[in-house]
Motif scaffolding. Structure first.
Motif, mmCIF file in Angstrom:
data_model
loop_
_atom_site.group_PDB
_atom_site.id
_atom_site.type_symbol
_atom_site.label_atom_id
_atom_site.label_comp_id
_atom_site.label_asym_id
_atom_site.label_seq_id
_atom_site.Cartn_x
_atom_site.Cartn_y
_atom_site.Cartn_z
ATOM 1 N N LYS A 8 -3.940 4.979 3.369
ATOM 2 C CA LYS A 8 -5.362 5.261 3.532
ATOM 3 C C LYS A 8 -6.032 4.156 4.334
ATOM 4 O O LYS A 8 -5.798 2.981 4.090
ATOM 5 N N HIS A 35 -5.377 8.537 -10.583
ATOM 6 C CA HIS A 35 -4.069 8.548 -9.924
ATOM 7 C C HIS A 35 -3.001 9.133 -10.845
ATOM 8 O O HIS A 35 -2.136 9.911 -10.396
ATOM 9 N N TRP A 72 -6.703 0.669 -4.227
ATOM 10 C CA TRP A 72 -5.465 1.425 -4.061
ATOM 11 C C TRP A 72 -4.621 1.257 -5.312
ATOM 12 O O TRP A 72 -4.903 0.433 -6.185
ATOM 13 N N ARG A 128 -13.039 -1.444 -1.807
ATOM 14 C CA ARG A 128 -11.722 -0.959 -1.431
ATOM 15 C C ARG A 128 -10.830 -0.904 -2.657
ATOM 16 O O ARG A 128 -10.975 -1.721 -3.564
ATOM 17 N N ASP A 149 -0.723 4.677 -0.107
ATOM 18 C CA ASP A 149 -1.418 5.915 0.218
ATOM 19 C C ASP A 149 -1.731 6.070 1.695
ATOM 20 O O ASP A 149 -2.306 7.070 2.094
ATOM 21 N N TYR A 154 0.849 -1.179 0.000
ATOM 22 C CA TYR A 154 0.000 0.000 0.000
ATOM 23 C C TYR A 154 0.891 1.237 0.000
ATOM 24 O O TYR A 154 1.867 1.308 0.710
#
Length: 666
Positions: free
Chosen positions: A110, A382, A296, A294, A108, A106
């Motif tokens: 977040k 992104h 990313w 979810r 970010d 991951y």
């Protein structure tokens, strides 16, 4: 395709290539380490010899990120295991322990909101939260937006009136014998005042959890039956209330549309990828309904195909999950190379069979196409926000190396800033960036005592001295422990790896020539001469180097200057945050010095309970009296003390530098 970064090692990966025939052909897990011994990449293989041999070819033939990894590394080691399931488990454990920067992960930071029910409490509470899961709590989700699940909970509370208040509100209502507003509007059964027993409230909680778990039809039919029965009995008031309850249930169900008619429990995974990055989207389907979403974006490690990407992501998603987090079915765009191994591992974790497959037709195929569209949109967004982020990070580090005349690319940058208010409450911050990305777990704060806050230079000297004396002490007292995983610097008492026994590639200080000179002098006094230092002055964004009369001027469009600004501004933000926290605590303590009968212990208890002067001022006498050790008389004196202080000082002025976006004290 971005150009491959320059080799980190003078001789490249061939300098540490294992001897031919020395690598076993059994399954196992391998680790690459940099020259300082830090793990930079962890991988698994069915055949260690075949997999590791692929890294030691012409660097020009490797993916740019893989080339960066093998040239950054200085050694490779491996551990042989008996089965591929053991290899999966060991790989996950090492990735979690070492957090290697070249593994897919991951990016970010977040967190996603969960709907949580504290079933372990006597009177369970429903709430929306983020972060790590806790024992004794049942979770639903995660969800994309906290506001969406809060709306759903608000609708359901009229049908399932369970507790949703905090411990403080619950305790206060119990003491005064009156429920809060939710109890009066029938969105809570008010167990705080004994309106229902613990057993009756537990039954409401169980019904709520069953509804959220997907068993919805039974509740809808039951309420319909009760509504018609009340109407036949001419109890129209009850029938109207049940009609409204039924409307609330249907409205809540509209927010969780049925996508699979067979009551499927599945996670639907889709990817959108390019040569540099990959976007992942997951839809959580429980009972045929979408319960959460979810997503990313992560950097790609190598040129592996979609199946290899799925392999990496399934490991991170589920290897550390609990039984209730693993569904019966996982729908993926491509099967991982060792799908049977994954099904065995996840089946053991879940306690029942788990199927990983590619949907071929029907509703499941249609749903995965929808998830894939979401992934493509996320990747496009992104790219818009962080255009070619990997390329710009590499270019920024190379520009810093060239502009400052460094021997190596500064993969680890540490930045220091000092903050104070009119000479009081002096604090300093240390932030860490690796590969151009913040490593927040390694941030540190320093409290400066016995100094005049107007002397930033002296404070900077103390901070640098304390940090790097710690580095020398850890290096001197650490034990090099040789295990099957290789040599490692560890604490001889606890056996844990040392986090700060490694020197940064560049030290950045917030300030000009005086601060840089102080930092350089602190390092020289400790006998450290191989760590470069620079300073970034706010006024003209000049980069100052030790023993140079003129600063280095980087172009305003320079990626290297932009990275240094980000590092400096993060250090400033981190220092200001800590300074404001300490300032608030000191103000509370000074206000309470004159309250009779309030000693240091109870002042600290009061401060811990409310957290800030603002919250203490807003509290009522009854709320203050609820703090352990504080009676009504003392609470009244505390309230009077903070009320008299209100208005004596004007509001603090905060200005924002529009060029850098940083917050400045007024």
């Amino acid at each position: 395709m971005p150009p491959a970064p320059p080799p980190r090692s003078p001789r490249g990966p061939l300098s540490y290539r294992p001897a031919p025939g020395s690598i076993p052909t059994q399954p196992g897990v391998y680790r690459f380490r940099d020259p300082r011994g830090r793990v930079v990449y962890v991988g698994k293989a069915k055949n260690l010899r075949a997999r590791l041999s692929s890294y030691f070819q012409d660097v020009g033939n490797l993916h740019p990120r893989t080339a960066t990894m093998v040239t950054t590394a200085a050694s490779v080691e491996w551990t042989v295991v008996k089965t591929e399931v053991e290899a999966l488990q060991l790989e996950y454990s090492w990735i979690k322990e070492y957090d290697p920067r070249f593994n897919v992960k991951y990016r970010d930071d977040k967190s996603y909101p969960w709907l949580a029910v504290t079933v372990g409490e006597e009177f369970p509470r429903v709430m929306v939260g983020r972060g790590a899961k806790r024992k004794g709590t049942r979770y639903f989700g995660p969800y994309s937006h906290a506001w969406a699940i809060r709306e759903t909970v608000d609708l359901l509370l009229r049908v399932f009136p369970m507790r949703s208040c905090s411990k403080g509100v619950f305790k206060r209502s119990s003491q005064i014998g009156r429920p809060c507003l939710l109890g009066y509007i029938d969105k809570c059964s008010a167990p705080c005042v004994g309106s229902v027993t613990a057993e009756e409230h537990r039954a409401i909680v169980d019904d709520f959890c069953d509804f959220m778990a997907g068993h919805t039809s039974a509740f809808v039919k039951r309420i319909e039956k009760e509504m018609y029965a009340a109407s036949d009995a001419l109890d129209f008031e009850k029938a109207a209330r049940l009609r409204d309850d039924l409307g609330a249930l249907n409205k809540a169900l509209e927010k969780q549309a049925v996508v699979l008619g067979d009551g499927t429990d599945a996670d639907v995974i889709a990817l959108a990828e390019d040569p540099l990055e990959v976007a992942v989207q997951i839809f959580y389907v429980r009972g045929g309904r979408i319960r959460g979403q979810r997503g990313w974006v992560a950097d790609r490690v190598d040129e592996g195909d979609t199946a290899k990407l799925v392999d990496d992501f399934i490991l991170q998603l589920y290897a550390g999950a609990g039984p209730d987090e693993i569904p019966r079915e996982i729908l993926v765009p491509a099967l991982p190379p060792d799908v049977a191994t994954y099904e065995t591992l996840l089946g053991d974790l879940r306690g029942s069979k788990v199927s990983i497959r590619i949907p071929q037709r029907g509703d499941k195929r249609t749903l995965q196409e929808t998830v894939k569209q979401n992934a493509a949109q996320a990747l496009a967004l992104h790219k818009t926000k962080r255009a070619s982020d990997l390329t710009t990070r590499n270019r920024a580090l190379e520009e810093i190396q060239e502009s400052l005349g460094l021997d190596e690319v500064p993969l680890r940058i540490e930045c220091y800033d000092v903050s104070h208010l009119q000479g009081s409450e002096i604090v300093a911050s240390m932030v860490v960036f690796e590969d151009g990305l913040a490593r927040k777990s390694e941030y540190r704060r320093f409290l400066i005592k016995g100094q005049d806050g107007s002397d930033d230079v002296r404070a900077m000297h103390e901070v640098i001295t304390r940090r790097f004396r710690r580095l020398l002490d850890e290096q001197a007292t650490s034990t090099e422990q040789v295990t099957e995983s290789g040599p490692m610097l560890v604490d001889p008492e606890t056996g844990r790896p040392r986090k700060f026994a490694y020197a940064p590639g560049l030290v950045v200080v917030d300030g000009g020539a005086p601060q840089v000179a102080a930092a350089q002098r602190a390092l020289e006094e400790l006998g450290i001469v191989d760590i470069p230092v620079c300073g970034l002055a706010k006024r003209l964004e000049e980069v100052w180097l030790p023993d140079q009369e003129d600063p280095v001027i980087l172009a305003r469009s320079s990626e290297g200057l932009y990275l240094l600004q980000r590092v400096r501004d993060e250090a400033h933000r981190f220092a200001i945050t800590h300074h404001r926290s300490r300032r608030s605590k000191s103000m509370v303590e000074s206000l309470l010095d004159g309250v009779p009968g309030l000693g240091e212990v109870r002042r600290k208890t009061l401060l811990k309970h409310f957290g800030s002067l603002k919250k203490l001022r807003a509290a009522t006498v009854d709320e203050i009296a609820m703090v352990p050790g504080i009676g009504e008389r003392t609470a009244s004196a505390i309230k009077e003390a903070v009320a008299q202080e209100t208005g004596k000082t004007g509001p603090s002025i905060v200005s924002v530098n529009t060029a850098t976006g940083e917050i400045e004290e007024g």
